[in-house]
Design a protein around this motif. Structure first.
Motif, PDB file in Angstrom:
ATOM      1  N   ALA A  14       9.077  -4.065  -4.967  1.00 50.42           N
ATOM      2  CA  ALA A  14      10.495  -2.382  -5.497  1.00 50.42           C
ATOM      3  C   ALA A  14      10.190  -2.541  -6.890  1.00 50.42           C
ATOM      4  N   GLU A  15      10.965  -3.730  -7.954  1.00 51.42           N
ATOM      5  CA  GLU A  15      10.798  -3.210  -8.735  1.00 51.42           C
ATOM      6  C   GLU A  15       9.059  -2.821  -9.915  1.00 51.42           C
ATOM      7  N   GLN A  16       7.569  -3.366  -9.606  1.00 49.06           N
ATOM      8  CA  GLN A  16       6.807  -3.516  -9.360  1.00 49.06           C
ATOM      9  C   GLN A  16       6.559  -1.997  -9.702  1.00 49.06           C
ATOM     10  N   ILE A  17       6.774  -1.300  -8.382  1.00 49.01           N
ATOM     11  CA  ILE A  17       7.015   0.306  -8.223  1.00 49.01           C
ATOM     12  C   ILE A  17       7.616   0.968  -9.342  1.00 49.01           C
TER      13      ILE A  17
ATOM     14  N   PHE B 158       2.523   4.123 -15.392  1.00 47.84           N
ATOM     15  CA  PHE B 158       1.136   5.946 -15.393  1.00 47.84           C
ATOM     16  C   PHE B 158       1.396   6.330 -13.822  1.00 47.84           C
ATOM     17  N   GLU B 159       1.366   7.924 -13.456  1.00 50.46           N
ATOM     18  CA  GLU B 159       1.597   8.072 -12.014  1.00 50.46           C
ATOM     19  C   GLU B 159       1.099   7.775 -11.303  1.00 50.46           C
ATOM     20  N   LEU B 160       2.396   7.582 -10.014  1.00 51.37           N
ATOM     21  CA  LEU B 160       1.551   6.763  -8.962  1.00 51.37           C
ATOM     22  C   LEU B 160       1.568   8.203  -7.925  1.00 51.37           C
ATOM     23  N   PHE B 161       0.296   7.696  -6.990  1.00 50.38           N
ATOM     24  CA  PHE B 161      -0.543   7.857  -6.198  1.00 50.38           C
ATOM     25  C   PHE B 161      -0.473   7.550  -4.439  1.00 50.38           C
ATOM     26  N   PRO B 162      -0.294   7.640  -3.547  1.00 45.26           N
ATOM     27  CA  PRO B 162      -0.804   7.973  -1.458  1.00 45.26           C
ATOM     28  C   PRO B 162      -2.146   7.354  -2.300  1.00 45.26           C
ATOM     29  N   GLY B 163      -2.834   5.952  -1.779  1.00 44.50           N
ATOM     30  CA  GLY B 163      -3.909   5.530  -1.510  1.00 44.50           C
ATOM     31  C   GLY B 163      -3.908   3.868  -3.100  1.00 44.50           C
ATOM     32  N   ASP B 164      -2.533   3.873  -3.446  1.00 39.56           N
ATOM     33  CA  ASP B 164      -2.579   2.846  -4.532  1.00 39.56           C
ATOM     34  C   ASP B 164      -1.992   2.218  -3.701  1.00 39.56           C
ATOM     35  N   ILE B 165      -2.872   0.725  -4.597  1.00 36.72           N
ATOM     36  CA  ILE B 165      -2.223  -0.296  -3.576  1.00 36.72           C
ATOM     37  C   ILE B 165      -2.138  -1.267  -5.205  1.00 36.72           C
TER      38      ILE B 165
ATOM     39  N   THR C 262      15.321   3.512  -4.505  1.00 39.50           N
ATOM     40  CA  THR C 262      14.514   4.030  -3.654  1.00 39.50           C
ATOM     41  C   THR C 262      13.027   3.456  -3.880  1.00 39.50           C
ATOM     42  N   ALA C 263      12.440   2.738  -4.692  1.00 43.11           N
ATOM     43  CA  ALA C 263      10.774   2.609  -4.389  1.00 43.11           C
ATOM     44  C   ALA C 263      10.180   2.134  -2.722  1.00 43.11           C
ATOM     45  N   LEU C 264      10.674   1.763  -2.123  1.00 42.28           N
ATOM     46  CA  LEU C 264      10.311   0.884  -1.120  1.00 42.28           C
ATOM     47  C   LEU C 264       9.999   1.781  -0.282  1.00 42.28           C
ATOM     48  N   GLU C 265      10.646   3.351  -0.793  1.00 41.11           N
ATOM     49  CA  GLU C 265      10.521   4.449   0.407  1.00 41.11           C
ATOM     50  C   GLU C 265       8.988   4.999   0.132  1.00 41.11           C
ATOM     51  N   HIS C 266       7.983   3.468  -1.034  1.00 43.35           N
ATOM     52  CA  HIS C 266       6.586   4.496  -0.974  1.00 43.35           C
ATOM     53  C   HIS C 266       5.750   4.123  -0.681  1.00 43.35           C
ATOM     54  N   VAL C 267       6.087   2.380  -0.004  1.00 43.06           N
ATOM     55  CA  VAL C 267       5.377   1.731   1.031  1.00 43.06           C
ATOM     56  C   VAL C 267       4.526   1.972   2.169  1.00 43.06           C
ATOM     57  N   TRP C 268       3.397   2.371   2.199  1.00 43.11           N
ATOM     58  CA  TRP C 268       3.187   2.870   4.156  1.00 43.11           C
ATOM     59  C   TRP C 268       3.324   2.115   4.306  1.00 43.11           C
ATOM     60  N   GLY C 269       2.262   0.727   4.026  1.00 46.81           N
ATOM     61  CA  GLY C 269       1.456  -0.498   4.494  1.00 46.81           C
ATOM     62  C   GLY C 269       1.802  -1.741   3.475  1.00 46.81           C
ATOM     63  N   TYR C 270       1.681  -2.820   4.354  1.00 47.89           N
ATOM     64  CA  TYR C 270       1.267  -4.343   4.141  1.00 47.89           C
ATOM     65  C   TYR C 270      -0.146  -4.647   4.041  1.00 47.89           C
TER      66      TYR C 270
ATOM     67  N   ALA D 262       1.113  -1.203  -0.094  1.00 48.83           N
ATOM     68  CA  ALA D 262      -0.267  -0.211   0.285  1.00 48.83           C
ATOM     69  C   ALA D 262       1.213   0.835  -0.249  1.00 48.83           C
ATOM     70  N   LEU D 263       1.208   2.194  -1.027  1.00 46.89           N
ATOM     71  CA  LEU D 263       1.773   2.916  -1.404  1.00 46.89           C
ATOM     72  C   LEU D 263       0.944   4.189  -0.715  1.00 46.89           C
ATOM     73  N   GLY D 264       2.570   5.242   0.322  1.00 48.54           N
ATOM     74  CA  GLY D 264       1.769   6.247   0.878  1.00 48.54           C
ATOM     75  C   GLY D 264       2.810   7.846   0.437  1.00 48.54           C
ATOM     76  N   LYS D 265       2.642   7.005  -0.570  1.00 47.50           N
ATOM     77  CA  LYS D 265       3.780   8.368  -1.668  1.00 47.50           C
ATOM     78  C   LYS D 265       3.815   7.995  -3.130  1.00 47.50           C
ATOM     79  N   GLY D 266       3.316   9.237  -3.832  1.00 42.74           N
ATOM     80  CA  GLY D 266       3.447   8.584  -5.285  1.00 42.74           C
ATOM     81  C   GLY D 266       4.273   8.750  -6.061  1.00 42.74           C
ATOM     82  N   GLY D 267       4.533   9.083  -7.338  1.00 42.98           N
ATOM     83  CA  GLY D 267       6.159  10.072  -8.197  1.00 42.98           C
ATOM     84  C   GLY D 267       5.794   9.020  -9.364  1.00 42.98           C
ATOM     85  N   ARG D 268       7.083   9.468 -10.411  1.00 47.06           N
ATOM     86  CA  ARG D 268       6.613   9.445 -12.107  1.00 47.06           C
ATOM     87  C   ARG D 268       7.967   8.615 -12.288  1.00 47.06           C
ATOM     88  N   ASN D 269       8.528   7.720 -12.841  1.00 47.70           N
ATOM     89  CA  ASN D 269       9.165   7.079 -12.790  1.00 47.70           C
ATOM     90  C   ASN D 269      10.648   7.299 -11.679  1.00 47.70           C
TER      91      ASN D 269
END
Ligand code: MN
Length: 262
Positions: free
Chosen positions: A212-215, A222-229, A131-139, A119-126
């Motif tokens: 991390a690779e999936q993110i 896609f641009e990812l956003f907080p709330g994406d799972i 650093t991808a796992l820094e975007h994970v808020w929870g599991y 479950a992502l708490g932080k979004g982004g592109r590319n």
């Protein structure tokens, strides 16, 4: 409990609070009102009165070698691919319960797929892998329930397989555990039983594409956003259930998730 009951239940106050934080779409500011209510999708957070607001549900396909092979593809040559489920496909499953999960219409071959959910708490592109796992808020852990016959039939006809994957309540999920409390899930047992009999049994470190690779890959498309799972794929030995079956799934470090097919 499905999200509608959750929405109308004890967490209604928290949900209302969470919704109040949403910005109104352009053109809806001021005194604009909706003609009828439409529920948002929220997943309770363990050890908290917070609920996690679900923006999008992404799912990766064929992400464990042996499952890719059983689905008829070559795990060594395929880049990752993703599909989505609608957010209202979520069926929240509280810890220690085994709520009814309705056998869906149209299928005669209804399959379980046990998966780790990020479950992502932080979004982004590319987003770089490093650093991808820094975007994970929870599991959490969840089931990517699949009308396999419809998925296959549509695939054979080169049509979208949404009807096989993206139907009502096709995404049972447990509560979100904050990464601050659990750490990241890069290895550990993942298993699934039907009526107490082991069906799937693998290790998270057998994923072809890590979380991390999936993110990173998703954020290229896609641009990812907080709330994406993200449902991170299922191991081998997917199979059918029928009415009356109890599905129980496990990931090391998380409480088990169970549903009863009715
Ligand atoms: Mn899946």
């Amino acid at each position: 409990m499905d999200r509608r009951k959750f929405f109308n239940g004890t967490a209604a106050a928290a949900v209302t609070g969470a919704m109040a934080g949403c910005a109104a779409p352009a053109g809806m500011q001021g005194s604009a009102r909706t003609p009828f209510p439409v529920a948002g999708t929220f997943i309770p957070v363990v050890g908290s009165d917070q609920v996690f607001p679900v923006r999008r549900i992404y799912c990766i396909g064929r992400n464990y070698r042996a499952h890719a092979i059983e689905m008829g593809s070559n795990p060594d040559r395929e880049p990752p691919f993703f599909f989505q489920k609608p957010t209202d496909a979520i069926q929240f499953v509280a810890v220690g319960t085994a709520p009814d999960h309705p056998y869906p219409p149209l299928t005669k071959n209804y399959h379980y797929e046990a998966e780790l959910v990020a479950a992502l708490g932080k979004g982004g592109r590319n987003i770089p892998i490093a650093t991808a796992l820094e975007h994970v808020w929870g599991y959490s852990l969840g089931l990517d329930m699949t009308r396999r016959d419809l998925q296959r039939a549509m695939g054979d006809e080169k049509k979208p397989w949404e009807i096989g994957k993206s139907f009502d309540r096709s995404a049972p999920v447990g509560p979100i555990h904050r990464v601050a409390q659990t750490g990241h899930f890069t290895q550990g047992a993942i298993w699934l039983k039907v009526n107490g009999q082991t069906k799937q049994n693998a290790n998270l470190n057998q994923m072809i594409w890590s979380v991390a690779e999936q993110i990173s890959k998703l954020s290229d498309a896609f641009e990812l956003f907080p709330g994406d799972i993200i449902y991170s794929g299922t191991p081998e030995n997917v199979g059918p259930v029928v009415r009356g079956d109890v599905i129980e799934m496990h990931i090391d470090g998380l409480p088990n998730l169970s549903v009863k097919v009715v």
